[in-house]
Design a protein around this motif. Structure first.
Motif, PDB file in Angstrom:
ATOM      1  N   GLU A   1      -7.173   6.886   6.202  1.00  0.00           N
ATOM      2  CA  GLU A   1      -8.215   7.093   5.198  1.00  0.00           C
ATOM      3  C   GLU A   1      -8.553   5.781   4.497  1.00  0.00           C
ATOM      4  O   GLU A   1      -9.726   5.468   4.273  1.00  0.00           O
ATOM      5  CB  GLU A   1      -7.744   8.128   4.177  1.00  0.00           C
ATOM      6  CG  GLU A   1      -8.759   8.444   3.108  1.00  0.00           C
ATOM      7  CD  GLU A   1      -8.243   9.480   2.131  1.00  0.00           C
ATOM      8  OE1 GLU A   1      -8.600   9.376   0.944  1.00  0.00           O
ATOM      9  OE2 GLU A   1      -7.473  10.363   2.540  1.00  0.00           O
ATOM     10  N   PHE A   2      -7.539   5.001   4.177  1.00  0.00           N
ATOM     11  CA  PHE A   2      -7.752   3.699   3.534  1.00  0.00           C
ATOM     12  C   PHE A   2      -8.547   2.770   4.446  1.00  0.00           C
ATOM     13  O   PHE A   2      -9.484   2.099   4.005  1.00  0.00           O
ATOM     14  CB  PHE A   2      -6.401   3.083   3.175  1.00  0.00           C
ATOM     15  CG  PHE A   2      -6.500   1.715   2.571  1.00  0.00           C
ATOM     16  CD1 PHE A   2      -6.959   1.538   1.284  1.00  0.00           C
ATOM     17  CD2 PHE A   2      -6.126   0.587   3.298  1.00  0.00           C
ATOM     18  CE1 PHE A   2      -7.052   0.270   0.719  1.00  0.00           C
ATOM     19  CE2 PHE A   2      -6.207  -0.675   2.746  1.00  0.00           C
ATOM     20  CZ  PHE A   2      -6.674  -0.831   1.455  1.00  0.00           C
ATOM     21  N   ARG A   3      -8.211   2.750   5.715  1.00  0.00           N
ATOM     22  CA  ARG A   3      -8.929   1.892   6.668  1.00  0.00           C
ATOM     23  C   ARG A   3     -10.374   2.349   6.833  1.00  0.00           C
ATOM     24  O   ARG A   3     -11.284   1.526   6.956  1.00  0.00           O
ATOM     25  CB  ARG A   3      -8.219   1.882   8.016  1.00  0.00           C
ATOM     26  CG  ARG A   3      -6.971   1.052   7.997  1.00  0.00           C
ATOM     27  CD  ARG A   3      -6.349   0.969   9.367  1.00  0.00           C
ATOM     28  NE  ARG A   3      -5.174   0.121   9.331  1.00  0.00           N
ATOM     29  CZ  ARG A   3      -4.204   0.154  10.216  1.00  0.00           C
ATOM     30  NH1 ARG A   3      -4.269   0.990  11.236  1.00  0.00           N
ATOM     31  NH2 ARG A   3      -3.170  -0.648  10.111  1.00  0.00           N
ATOM     32  N   ASP A   4     -10.602   3.660   6.861  1.00  0.00           N
ATOM     33  CA  ASP A   4     -11.969   4.167   6.985  1.00  0.00           C
ATOM     34  C   ASP A   4     -12.814   3.788   5.774  1.00  0.00           C
ATOM     35  O   ASP A   4     -13.998   3.475   5.914  1.00  0.00           O
ATOM     36  CB  ASP A   4     -11.967   5.685   7.157  1.00  0.00           C
ATOM     37  CG  ASP A   4     -11.448   6.112   8.521  1.00  0.00           C
ATOM     38  OD1 ASP A   4     -11.405   5.262   9.438  1.00  0.00           O
ATOM     39  OD2 ASP A   4     -11.078   7.294   8.667  1.00  0.00           O
ATOM     40  N   GLN A   5     -12.216   3.814   4.591  1.00  0.00           N
ATOM     41  CA  GLN A   5     -12.945   3.460   3.374  1.00  0.00           C
ATOM     42  C   GLN A   5     -13.271   1.971   3.330  1.00  0.00           C
ATOM     43  O   GLN A   5     -14.247   1.570   2.705  1.00  0.00           O
ATOM     44  CB  GLN A   5     -12.132   3.820   2.131  1.00  0.00           C
ATOM     45  CG  GLN A   5     -11.991   5.294   1.902  1.00  0.00           C
ATOM     46  CD  GLN A   5     -11.049   5.598   0.747  1.00  0.00           C
ATOM     47  OE1 GLN A   5     -10.408   4.709   0.210  1.00  0.00           O
ATOM     48  NE2 GLN A   5     -10.958   6.871   0.398  1.00  0.00           N
ATOM     49  N   ASN A   6     -12.465   1.157   3.992  1.00  0.00           N
ATOM     50  CA  ASN A   6     -12.640  -0.290   3.942  1.00  0.00           C
ATOM     51  C   ASN A   6     -13.210  -0.872   5.226  1.00  0.00           C
ATOM     52  O   ASN A   6     -13.075  -2.066   5.468  1.00  0.00           O
ATOM     53  CB  ASN A   6     -11.301  -0.958   3.618  1.00  0.00           C
ATOM     54  CG  ASN A   6     -10.893  -0.677   2.204  1.00  0.00           C
ATOM     55  OD1 ASN A   6     -11.669  -0.843   1.285  1.00  0.00           O
ATOM     56  ND2 ASN A   6      -9.663  -0.228   2.025  1.00  0.00           N
ATOM     57  N   SER A   7     -13.841  -0.044   6.026  1.00  0.00           N
ATOM     58  CA  SER A   7     -14.462  -0.519   7.263  1.00  0.00           C
ATOM     59  C   SER A   7     -15.949  -0.737   7.035  1.00  0.00           C
ATOM     60  O   SER A   7     -16.622   0.061   6.382  1.00  0.00           O
ATOM     61  CB  SER A   7     -14.261   0.504   8.386  1.00  0.00           C
ATOM     62  OG  SER A   7     -12.908   0.619   8.690  1.00  0.00           O
ATOM     63  N   TYR A   8     -16.452  -1.810   7.583  1.00  0.00           N
ATOM     64  CA  TYR A   8     -17.879  -2.104   7.477  1.00  0.00           C
ATOM     65  C   TYR A   8     -18.599  -1.505   8.667  1.00  0.00           C
ATOM     66  O   TYR A   8     -18.201  -1.673   9.811  1.00  0.00           O
ATOM     67  CB  TYR A   8     -18.104  -3.619   7.445  1.00  0.00           C
ATOM     68  CG  TYR A   8     -19.568  -3.982   7.461  1.00  0.00           C
ATOM     69  CD1 TYR A   8     -20.326  -3.855   6.316  1.00  0.00           C
ATOM     70  CD2 TYR A   8     -20.167  -4.445   8.625  1.00  0.00           C
ATOM     71  CE1 TYR A   8     -21.662  -4.191   6.307  1.00  0.00           C
ATOM     72  CE2 TYR A   8     -21.502  -4.781   8.634  1.00  0.00           C
ATOM     73  CZ  TYR A   8     -22.252  -4.641   7.476  1.00  0.00           C
ATOM     74  OH  TYR A   8     -23.576  -4.966   7.482  1.00  0.00           O
ATOM     75  N   GLU A   9     -19.670  -0.776   8.357  1.00  0.00           N
ATOM     76  CA  GLU A   9     -20.522  -0.244   9.404  1.00  0.00           C
ATOM     77  C   GLU A   9     -21.907  -0.841   9.213  1.00  0.00           C
ATOM     78  O   GLU A   9     -22.495  -0.726   8.137  1.00  0.00           O
ATOM     79  CB  GLU A   9     -20.563   1.276   9.338  1.00  0.00           C
ATOM     80  CG  GLU A   9     -19.239   1.913   9.706  1.00  0.00           C
ATOM     81  CD  GLU A   9     -19.318   3.421   9.703  1.00  0.00           C
ATOM     82  OE1 GLU A   9     -20.442   3.974   9.772  1.00  0.00           O
ATOM     83  OE2 GLU A   9     -18.266   4.049   9.646  1.00  0.00           O
TER      84      GLU A   9
ATOM     85  N   PHE B   1       0.833  -1.199   0.000  1.00  0.00           N
ATOM     86  CA  PHE B   1       0.000   0.000   0.000  1.00  0.00           C
ATOM     87  C   PHE B   1       0.870   1.251   0.000  1.00  0.00           C
ATOM     88  O   PHE B   1       0.629   2.189  -0.765  1.00  0.00           O
ATOM     89  CB  PHE B   1      -0.942   0.005   1.215  1.00  0.00           C
ATOM     90  CG  PHE B   1      -1.711   1.287   1.360  1.00  0.00           C
ATOM     91  CD1 PHE B   1      -2.814   1.527   0.561  1.00  0.00           C
ATOM     92  CD2 PHE B   1      -1.312   2.254   2.270  1.00  0.00           C
ATOM     93  CE1 PHE B   1      -3.518   2.719   0.676  1.00  0.00           C
ATOM     94  CE2 PHE B   1      -2.006   3.445   2.387  1.00  0.00           C
ATOM     95  CZ  PHE B   1      -3.116   3.680   1.593  1.00  0.00           C
TER      96      PHE B   1
END
Length: 70
Positions: free
Chosen positions: A59-67, A19
């Motif tokens: 930012e990458f982790r926020d985009q790939n987090s499931y809510e 990454f």
């Protein structure tokens, strides 16, 4: 004579290293920050980019987090 370069040593897993390398490759030549790729899990980068890398990872982790939907 020995040349010394001040930098930041990053040790991470292989996907995170990829990454960071891909993030570096998206930048213009004047802004590239990787000094040397030591191996699959270790990078040597310019010292002033630590916060930039942290924010890109966050930012990458926020985009790939499931809510879960409410």
């Amino acid at each position: 004579m020995v040349n010394a370069i001040k930098g930041l040593f990053i040790s991470c897993d292989i996907p995170m290293a990829q990454f960071i390398i891909n993030y570096n490759n998206t930048l213009p030549t004047s802004q590239k920050f990787i000094i040397h790729i030591l191996d699959n899990t270790h990078l040597f980068v310019q010292p002033h980019v630590a916060e930039m890398i942290r924010s890109a990872i966050a930012e990458f982790r926020d985009q790939n987090s499931y809510e879960k939907p409410a």
